[in-house]
Scaffold this motif. Structure first.
Motif, mmCIF file in Angstrom:
data_model
loop_
_atom_site.group_PDB
_atom_site.id
_atom_site.type_symbol
_atom_site.label_atom_id
_atom_site.label_comp_id
_atom_site.label_asym_id
_atom_site.label_seq_id
_atom_site.Cartn_x
_atom_site.Cartn_y
_atom_site.Cartn_z
ATOM 1 N N GLY A 178 1.203 4.904 10.225
ATOM 2 C CA GLY A 178 0.921 4.757 8.799
ATOM 3 C C GLY A 178 1.512 5.943 8.052
ATOM 4 O O GLY A 178 0.862 6.587 7.230
ATOM 5 N N ASN A 214 -5.827 14.307 0.571
ATOM 6 C CA ASN A 214 -5.542 13.688 1.862
ATOM 7 C C ASN A 214 -4.248 14.245 2.453
ATOM 8 O O ASN A 214 -4.149 14.563 3.634
ATOM 9 C CB ASN A 214 -5.430 12.177 1.644
ATOM 10 C CG ASN A 214 -4.922 11.457 2.853
ATOM 11 O OD1 ASN A 214 -5.648 11.255 3.807
ATOM 12 N ND2 ASN A 214 -3.650 11.086 2.837
ATOM 13 N N ARG A 215 -3.262 14.382 1.590
ATOM 14 C CA ARG A 215 -1.951 14.917 2.013
ATOM 15 C C ARG A 215 -2.101 16.367 2.525
ATOM 16 O O ARG A 215 -1.519 16.733 3.530
ATOM 17 C CB ARG A 215 -1.052 14.851 0.785
ATOM 18 C CG ARG A 215 0.406 14.835 0.986
ATOM 19 C CD ARG A 215 0.964 13.581 1.561
ATOM 20 N NE ARG A 215 2.207 13.908 2.218
ATOM 21 C CZ ARG A 215 2.822 13.182 3.123
ATOM 22 N NH1 ARG A 215 2.319 12.029 3.528
ATOM 23 N NH2 ARG A 215 3.937 13.576 3.660
ATOM 24 N N GLY A 220 3.850 6.351 5.731
ATOM 25 C CA GLY A 220 4.042 6.348 4.279
ATOM 26 C C GLY A 220 5.478 6.671 3.909
ATOM 27 O O GLY A 220 6.275 7.111 4.740
ATOM 28 N N GLY A 279 6.231 -0.834 13.157
ATOM 29 C CA GLY A 279 5.175 -1.346 14.017
ATOM 30 C C GLY A 279 3.865 -1.430 13.273
ATOM 31 O O GLY A 279 3.709 -0.858 12.192
ATOM 32 N N VAL A 315 9.462 1.651 4.147
ATOM 33 C CA VAL A 315 9.155 3.031 4.556
ATOM 34 C C VAL A 315 10.195 3.503 5.562
ATOM 35 O O VAL A 315 10.713 4.608 5.478
ATOM 36 C CB VAL A 315 7.744 3.121 5.175
ATOM 37 C CG1 VAL A 315 7.531 4.473 5.841
ATOM 38 C CG2 VAL A 315 6.688 2.892 4.111
ATOM 39 N N ASP A 368 5.270 2.737 10.887
ATOM 40 C CA ASP A 368 4.713 2.128 9.672
ATOM 41 C C ASP A 368 5.050 0.641 9.719
ATOM 42 O O ASP A 368 6.036 0.239 10.332
ATOM 43 C CB ASP A 368 5.313 2.770 8.413
ATOM 44 C CG ASP A 368 4.399 2.613 7.206
ATOM 45 O OD1 ASP A 368 3.762 3.605 6.793
ATOM 46 O OD2 ASP A 368 4.286 1.461 6.686
ATOM 47 N N ASN A 369 4.224 -0.178 9.067
ATOM 48 C CA ASN A 369 4.511 -1.615 9.088
ATOM 49 C C ASN A 369 5.272 -2.069 7.846
ATOM 50 O O ASN A 369 5.505 -3.258 7.676
ATOM 51 C CB ASN A 369 3.225 -2.436 9.280
ATOM 52 C CG ASN A 369 2.346 -2.462 8.050
ATOM 53 O OD1 ASN A 369 2.542 -1.675 7.130
ATOM 54 N ND2 ASN A 369 1.360 -3.349 8.037
ATOM 55 N N THR A 412 0.825 -1.213 0.000
ATOM 56 C CA THR A 412 0.000 0.000 0.000
ATOM 57 C C THR A 412 0.859 1.263 0.000
ATOM 58 O O THR A 412 0.497 2.258 -0.611
ATOM 59 C CB THR A 412 -0.933 0.008 1.214
ATOM 60 O OG1 THR A 412 -0.163 -0.146 2.400
ATOM 61 C CG2 THR A 412 -1.928 -1.120 1.143
HETATM 62 C C1 SAM Z 1 -1.741 5.525 2.023
HETATM 63 S S1 SAM Z 1 -0.297 5.551 3.026
HETATM 64 C C2 SAM Z 1 -0.589 7.020 3.977
HETATM 65 C C3 SAM Z 1 0.647 7.835 4.248
HETATM 66 C C4 SAM Z 1 0.442 9.119 5.025
HETATM 67 N N1 SAM Z 1 -0.165 8.865 6.327
HETATM 68 C C5 SAM Z 1 -0.407 10.091 4.255
HETATM 69 O O1 SAM Z 1 -1.594 10.235 4.578
HETATM 70 O O2 SAM Z 1 0.069 10.696 3.315
HETATM 71 C C6 SAM Z 1 -0.678 4.279 4.205
HETATM 72 C C7 SAM Z 1 0.517 3.814 5.017
HETATM 73 O O3 SAM Z 1 0.059 2.964 6.068
HETATM 74 C C8 SAM Z 1 0.939 1.871 6.202
HETATM 75 N N2 SAM Z 1 0.204 0.786 6.799
HETATM 76 C C9 SAM Z 1 -0.735 -0.020 6.229
HETATM 77 N N3 SAM Z 1 -1.210 -0.899 7.121
HETATM 78 C C10 SAM Z 1 -0.573 -0.628 8.296
HETATM 79 C C11 SAM Z 1 -0.647 -1.210 9.608
HETATM 80 N N4 SAM Z 1 -1.465 -2.226 9.862
HETATM 81 N N5 SAM Z 1 0.143 -0.687 10.580
HETATM 82 C C12 SAM Z 1 0.985 0.339 10.311
HETATM 83 N N6 SAM Z 1 1.101 0.911 9.094
HETATM 84 C C13 SAM Z 1 0.333 0.430 8.098
HETATM 85 C C14 SAM Z 1 1.413 1.587 4.788
HETATM 86 O O4 SAM Z 1 2.653 0.905 4.774
HETATM 87 C C15 SAM Z 1 1.507 2.981 4.209
HETATM 88 O O5 SAM Z 1 2.804 3.499 4.351
#
Ligand code: SAM
Length: 263
Positions: free
Chosen positions: A73, A50-51, A75, A125, A104, A99-100, A12
């Motif tokens: 999360g 969103n950004r 990104g 995490g 990243v 982030d998981n 993602t």
């Molecule tokens: C669409 S990006 C959003 C990035 C940033 N927050 C933004 O809004 O621009 C989603 C992020 O969430 C991370 N992610 C997805 N599932 C996750 C989880 N269960 N725990 C932590 N991070 C997660 C993804 O790896 C990705 O980097």
């Protein structure tokens, strides 16, 4: 090469990076992203909106006096990143990113270390394990949980199929009064077919994808003081520019967002 290789399994974070025009993605991510673009042609605009919501909500928190941020999360780094916004408003802001996706964090180390007066840390995490995040030594080195924290989960929770209320209550119980919760997540309320088709692209690739209604998102803020204008699409949240979004624009973006304070 096993199935978890970034060359074989899209992620993602890298699909989102492609939508934002980044270069930190692989062919397998671009294929998934192009398939999503066919069913949701405005998803690039949604990612940018969103950004921008992240920019405005982070500034809002900084202006409200928040100096500690926990961003889950995160990104792949995209300038300006959350710590840059927060530290521009208050240079002593401290930020913990989570982030998981190990990639990243590799990029985060390369791009986010700098000579700021504040401090940043990175935790590999998963939001579905709040206790592990809250107990991570990197977190306690940077954040004092006796003081308010801005907890952001922006464009994250649509990748989580677990019980969000349970996750949020574990985090919020650990945070001091005066802390804030910031959320932005995908909904099918405006354009069910478009969003369901995009959800399928993720799910066939074994990527979790879950959309929520406005009522569900509103329920996540129960017990908190929702900041005006409440749960709205991100382009309707405290816009500085003069912009009159149409219902058609709401469908293009297909997200709900909100910011709330823990009393
Ligand atoms: C669409 S990006 C959003 C990035 C940033 N927050 C933004 O809004 O621009 C989603 C992020 O969430 C991370 N992610 C997805 N599932 C996750 C989880 N269960 N725990 C932590 N991070 C997660 C993804 O790896 C990705 O980097």
């Amino acid at each position: 090469m096993d199935g978890d290789s970034p060359l074989e399994q899209p992620h993602t974070s890298r699909i989102y990076d492609y939508f934002l025009g980044g270069k930190d993605n692989y062919e397998i991510d671009r294929q998934a992203a192009e398939e999503i673009l066919r069913v949701w042609p405005d998803i690039r605009t949604a990612a940018r909106v969103n950004r921008h919501f992240m920019h405005r909500s982070t500034r809002f928190l900084a202006e409200a006096g928040i100096r500690q941020f926990l961003d889950i999360g995160t990104g792949i780094p995209t300038e300006p990143n959350l710590h840059q916004i927060a530290q521009e408003a208050a240079p002593n802001s401290r930020v913990v990113y989570v982030d998981n996706d190990p990639l990243v964090l590799a990029y985060a180390r390369a791009l986010m270390e700098g000579g700021e007066q504040g401090a940043t840390a990175y935790i590999l995490g998963d939001v579905t394990d709040p206790t592990a995040i809250l107990q991570a030594p990197e977190l306690s080195q940077i954040l004092d949980l006796n003081e308010p924290v801005g907890l952001s989960m922006i464009a994250l929770l649509h990748f989580v199929e677990a019980d969000i209320n349970k996750i949020l209550s574990t985090f919020l119980d650990a945070l001091a009064p005066g802390s804030y919760l910031v959320i932005c997540t995908i909904t099918a309320d405006f354009a069910p077919e478009q969003v369901a088709a995009a959800q399928d692209v993720y799910r066939v690739r074994k990527l979790p994808a879950q959309v929520r209604t406005r009522d569900e998102v509103t329920s996540w803020f129960a017990g908190l003081e929702l900041v005006d204008p409440g749960v709205v699409p991100p382009h309707r949240w405290r816009l500085v520019e003069t912009f009159e979004p149409s219902p058609a624009y709401d469908a293009k973006i297909s997200c709900w967002c909100g910011v709330a304070r823990k009393p």
